[in-house]
Design an enzyme around this catalytic site. Sequence first.
Site, mmCIF file in Angstrom:
data_model
loop_
_atom_site.group_PDB
_atom_site.id
_atom_site.type_symbol
_atom_site.label_atom_id
_atom_site.label_comp_id
_atom_site.label_asym_id
_atom_site.label_seq_id
_atom_site.Cartn_x
_atom_site.Cartn_y
_atom_site.Cartn_z
ATOM 1 C CD GLU A 70 16.759 -28.788 -100.320
ATOM 2 O OE1 GLU A 70 15.798 -28.182 -99.774
ATOM 3 O OE2 GLU A 70 17.881 -28.294 -100.463
ATOM 4 C CB ILE A 117 23.265 -13.872 -98.710
ATOM 5 C CG1 ILE A 117 21.814 -13.773 -98.239
ATOM 6 C CG2 ILE A 117 23.995 -14.972 -97.931
ATOM 7 C CD1 ILE A 117 20.969 -14.993 -98.510
ATOM 8 C CG HIS A 133 17.049 -25.633 -97.243
ATOM 9 N ND1 HIS A 133 16.568 -25.813 -98.518
ATOM 10 C CD2 HIS A 133 17.298 -24.296 -97.138
ATOM 11 C CE1 HIS A 133 16.518 -24.659 -99.147
ATOM 12 N NE2 HIS A 133 16.960 -23.725 -98.335
ATOM 13 C CG LEU A 134 19.777 -26.837 -90.699
ATOM 14 C CD1 LEU A 134 20.788 -27.320 -89.667
ATOM 15 C CD2 LEU A 134 18.372 -26.919 -90.134
ATOM 16 N N GLY A 135 19.851 -22.845 -93.551
ATOM 17 C CA GLY A 135 20.374 -21.497 -93.754
ATOM 18 C C GLY A 135 19.598 -20.416 -93.025
ATOM 19 C CB ALA A 136 16.252 -19.174 -93.303
ATOM 20 C CB CYS A 167 24.297 -21.730 -97.488
ATOM 21 S SG CYS A 167 25.294 -22.585 -96.277
#
Length: 527
Positions: A262, A153, A280-283, A231
Amino acid sequence: MPKVLVSDKLSKTAVQIFKDNGVEVDYLPDLGKDKDKLLEVIGQYDGLAIRSATKVTEKIIAAANNLKVIGRAGIGVDNVDIPAATKKGIIVMNTPFGNSITTAEHAISLMLSLARQIPEADASTRASKWEKNRFMGVEVTSKVLGIIGAGNIGSIVADRAQGLRMKVIAFDPFLSPERALDLGIEKVELDDLLARADFITLHTPLTEQTKNILSREALAKVKDGVRIINCARGGLIDEAALYDALKAGKVAGAALDVFVEEPAVNNPLFELPNVICTPHLGASTTEAQENVALQVAEQISAYLMTGEITNALNFPSISAEEAPRLTPYVKLAETLGSFAGQLTDSDIKGIRIEYEGTVAGLNVRPLTAAALTGVMKPQLQDVNMVSAPQIAKDRGIPVEVITREQQGAYESYIRLTVVTDKQERGVAGTVFANGKPRIIQVKGINMEAELTPSMLYVTNEDRPGHIGRLGTLLGQLGVNIANFNLGRVEEGGDAIALVSIDGKLADDQLATIGKLEGVKQARALRF
């Protein structure tokens, strides 16, 4: 016909893949949230396909009498008790590269939003305030982006940042100068990155070494007005220290997609106007979710129908015919790698693995993968026997594999050597008739030791009385010795003690041992 349970929301296309491969599938996307119901039905299934909502605990695994494989659509497996699964012979798979682009793009999006204060400006404009002068932003062009963790990443983030005409520097112990050159980035030490970066983005797993890598002390070293993006994982940043740095203006802003706790509720960072938060929107893109879902369906189907193992975290890619002969050596190779990895602090320049005797005639690729996994796992918790060789390649770490016929007293042995700027550290081992791995040499010093879950590694000067002093001190510290193994180069030279102990050494106990007369190095090892 094998039967798979899909207990989280997965693409309908993934469900069809199971059916197309001859696998019976029950699609119950809300079942994972009901742990009692899951416990009741799990014994019916050969495979389990999950995301993050399903918690595969030791209790669930104990009830999974027919379960052969757990597939996680995504990279993180914090919701799976891998040791319990391994003990019961259940393969645990993930999809480590399916959401890399999505996570990297989210980091870039947060960086740009932070630079231009977009969320606050949006809220202000919607409130009809039109505060044009309030939201003075900064350009990213020609700014220095510091990347902590230049793996899959991180390297994508670097590429995208270069497209924005940023200067990219990176801190990553596994990144070789050659790989950094290929990526067009400058490899630096952490303190240098902190002092120079206008933006800092984190892309490293959460391990004992990386926990609070942006600590209060580290944040005191950052460039005034830095902006920070995370992230990766909660826990990489000391949130209380970040709060203080943001309030004081030392850090101009932070954009966080992950948190220590979380779901994040009532986090003090939420109070600050110079903080952007996402859940936690990274994926979380359509493409990424589809990719990992299809991939995990293919992997589970292949394993259940043909025995093929791909992206397993607790077992190498080995055919059914090879498994009985290779398994003891896989364990030995990973143990040797873990031994060396836990003792390695500086940048790795190369890894050499030598196979001699009977083992040299076997398929050594899974053994090499196991050894690399052991070396890297202390710093990269998500590494597995499938991804380890690719990670080494991506980071420019040369891996030399040597095979030869038996030359010494042992019918088979493996030697692993880690090359760093400071030294070469070699450790060799063999497998005895009982199938258990044994250390037979460390740093050129012959010694024989069975590796146990908790050990103390001490290098010292070979002087009279050292063993007595060490044993007495361990007794005073309340540390029980299970086994004591010794070796030395020559009389009066360097010596090594490898001590099996009960329990885990505390940091203060280890520090006390390190101060003992004659001790050069003391490390706690876990296997």
